[in-house]
Scaffold this active site. Sequence first.
Site, mmCIF file in Angstrom:
data_model
loop_
_atom_site.group_PDB
_atom_site.id
_atom_site.type_symbol
_atom_site.label_atom_id
_atom_site.label_comp_id
_atom_site.label_asym_id
_atom_site.label_seq_id
_atom_site.Cartn_x
_atom_site.Cartn_y
_atom_site.Cartn_z
ATOM 1 N N ASN A 9 86.873 10.992 47.959
ATOM 2 C CA ASN A 9 86.348 10.144 49.033
ATOM 3 C C ASN A 9 86.832 10.750 50.347
ATOM 4 O O ASN A 9 87.992 10.589 50.717
ATOM 5 C CB ASN A 9 86.878 8.711 48.863
ATOM 6 C CG ASN A 9 86.466 7.811 50.018
ATOM 7 O OD1 ASN A 9 85.603 8.164 50.818
ATOM 8 N ND2 ASN A 9 87.094 6.651 50.114
ATOM 9 N N TRP A 10 85.942 11.456 51.008
ATOM 10 C CA TRP A 10 86.346 12.153 52.242
ATOM 11 C C TRP A 10 86.566 11.192 53.400
ATOM 12 O O TRP A 10 87.118 11.569 54.420
ATOM 13 C CB TRP A 10 85.284 13.176 52.650
ATOM 14 C CG TRP A 10 85.106 14.337 51.731
ATOM 15 C CD1 TRP A 10 85.774 14.591 50.551
ATOM 16 C CD2 TRP A 10 84.203 15.447 51.909
ATOM 17 N NE1 TRP A 10 85.340 15.768 50.003
ATOM 18 C CE2 TRP A 10 84.365 16.321 50.814
ATOM 19 C CE3 TRP A 10 83.273 15.777 52.889
ATOM 20 C CZ2 TRP A 10 83.630 17.503 50.674
ATOM 21 C CZ3 TRP A 10 82.536 16.950 52.759
ATOM 22 C CH2 TRP A 10 82.720 17.810 51.663
ATOM 23 N N LYS A 11 86.068 9.973 53.271
ATOM 24 C CA LYS A 11 86.127 9.000 54.363
ATOM 25 C C LYS A 11 85.482 9.593 55.627
ATOM 26 O O LYS A 11 84.560 10.394 55.520
ATOM 27 C CB LYS A 11 87.565 8.547 54.611
ATOM 28 C CG LYS A 11 88.279 8.136 53.318
ATOM 29 C CD LYS A 11 89.513 7.376 53.563
ATOM 30 C CE LYS A 11 90.227 7.150 52.240
ATOM 31 N NZ LYS A 11 91.311 6.201 52.326
ATOM 32 N N HIS A 96 84.713 -0.402 48.859
ATOM 33 C CA HIS A 96 86.020 0.173 49.195
ATOM 34 C C HIS A 96 86.772 -0.825 50.082
ATOM 35 O O HIS A 96 86.177 -1.502 50.924
ATOM 36 C CB HIS A 96 85.829 1.509 49.921
ATOM 37 C CG HIS A 96 87.105 2.282 50.037
ATOM 38 N ND1 HIS A 96 88.072 1.973 50.962
ATOM 39 C CD2 HIS A 96 87.588 3.321 49.310
ATOM 40 C CE1 HIS A 96 89.097 2.802 50.811
ATOM 41 N NE2 HIS A 96 88.830 3.631 49.811
ATOM 42 N N GLU A 98 88.543 -0.464 52.597
ATOM 43 C CA GLU A 98 88.391 -0.256 54.049
ATOM 44 C C GLU A 98 87.093 -0.880 54.543
ATOM 45 O O GLU A 98 87.023 -1.396 55.655
ATOM 46 C CB GLU A 98 88.447 1.254 54.363
ATOM 47 C CG GLU A 98 89.864 1.781 54.207
ATOM 48 C CD GLU A 98 89.970 3.255 53.862
ATOM 49 O OE1 GLU A 98 88.980 3.988 53.990
ATOM 50 O OE2 GLU A 98 91.067 3.657 53.440
ATOM 51 N N GLU A 168 91.797 0.190 43.085
ATOM 52 C CA GLU A 168 92.579 0.801 44.148
ATOM 53 C C GLU A 168 93.455 -0.256 44.810
ATOM 54 O O GLU A 168 92.973 -1.016 45.676
ATOM 55 C CB GLU A 168 91.654 1.393 45.210
ATOM 56 C CG GLU A 168 90.731 2.461 44.695
ATOM 57 C CD GLU A 168 90.277 3.369 45.821
ATOM 58 O OE1 GLU A 168 90.568 4.556 45.738
ATOM 59 O OE2 GLU A 168 89.669 2.876 46.781
ATOM 60 N N GLY A 174 96.365 5.743 50.882
ATOM 61 C CA GLY A 174 96.747 6.502 52.076
ATOM 62 C C GLY A 174 98.180 6.283 52.512
ATOM 63 O O GLY A 174 98.561 6.663 53.617
ATOM 64 N N SER A 214 96.748 7.166 46.637
ATOM 65 C CA SER A 214 97.742 8.241 46.739
ATOM 66 C C SER A 214 97.887 9.035 45.451
ATOM 67 O O SER A 214 98.983 9.472 45.091
ATOM 68 C CB SER A 214 99.103 7.676 47.196
ATOM 69 O OG SER A 214 98.977 7.084 48.475
ATOM 70 N N GLY A 235 91.417 10.089 47.906
ATOM 71 C CA GLY A 235 91.153 10.169 49.334
ATOM 72 C C GLY A 235 91.728 11.447 49.921
ATOM 73 O O GLY A 235 91.131 12.523 49.838
ATOM 74 N N GLY A 236 92.918 11.340 50.485
ATOM 75 C CA GLY A 236 93.533 12.459 51.212
ATOM 76 C C GLY A 236 93.514 13.774 50.444
ATOM 77 O O GLY A 236 93.203 14.833 51.011
HETATM 78 C C1 PEP Z 1 90.777 6.022 48.757
HETATM 79 O O1 PEP Z 1 90.625 5.755 49.929
HETATM 80 O O2 PEP Z 1 89.871 5.781 47.955
HETATM 81 C C2 PEP Z 1 92.043 6.604 48.346
HETATM 82 C C3 PEP Z 1 92.412 6.492 47.108
HETATM 83 O O3 PEP Z 1 92.776 7.236 49.317
HETATM 84 P P1 PEP Z 1 94.145 8.038 49.101
HETATM 85 O O4 PEP Z 1 93.974 8.915 47.897
HETATM 86 O O5 PEP Z 1 94.311 8.847 50.357
HETATM 87 O O6 PEP Z 1 95.221 7.035 48.908
#
Ligand code: PEP
Length: 251
Positions: A9-11, A96, A98, A168, A174, A214, A235-236
């Site tokens: 997920n590049w956001k 998600h 967010e 999640e 994050g 994470s 994500g990251g």
């Molecule tokens: C996400 O936003 O779906 C996510 C899991 O982010 P991260 O891996 O950065 O925690």
Amino acid sequence: MRKNIVAGNWKMNKTLQEGLALATELDEALKGTTPNCDVVIGTPFIHLASVAAAIDTTKIGVAAQNCADKESGAYTGEISAAMVKSTGAAYVILGHSERREYYHETSEILNSKVALALANGLTPIYCCGEALDIRNANTQNAFVQTQLEETVFNLSTEDFKKIVIAYEPIWAIGTGVTASTEQAQEMLAFIRSIIAAKFGKDVADSTSILYGGSCNAKNAPELFAQPDIDGGLIGGASLKVADFKAIIDAF
Ligand code: PEP
């Protein structure tokens, strides 16, 4: 048997040029390899068509990170599920945290989005998960159950079989704080048990349930070794090919 999936997920990261470079670098890195999981990248809307045209989409599925809750028409700035599908994307991340938090996506809105995604042949990666206060009160199971009961548990069995679930915990997204392997496995087993109660054991056994929060190259092998963890929403660590590839290789 259900699929293992590693989905990025590049956001809201990467310009079009940067995103194309990242996608093609991943495509190159996977050439001549056969990952033990399906690989998906969730790009911003404007990248979808270019990325899908530049990579081998039989090897790397392309996902949008959202779609509209309306079919078409006078909704300035919105992107419909049909438009997403027309880019060559096969998946859409929905619900998600967010989007729920910053864009006020309710269960009602998400029900429309899931229905439109399915009607347009997209696979929803449907996110659920609790905030820290709920985890601290130890009411996370009831919270996640309600999130699912208000939305994807309203689907027909045939439609439910087409979706992927991503758990999640918001406190792990994050933050660098990953849920412990035990916490993640426990929740995913719980989710599978309520899917079984609602749709039957066969459906539960064939539903891919991902962990997100994470997840990185270091913790992925232990997480993915758990019986109910069928992969990750990343994500990251999906923004660097070496990191994302290492997570893919954790299977
Ligand atoms: C996400 O936003 O779906 C996510 C899991 O982010 P991260 O891996 O950065 O925690």
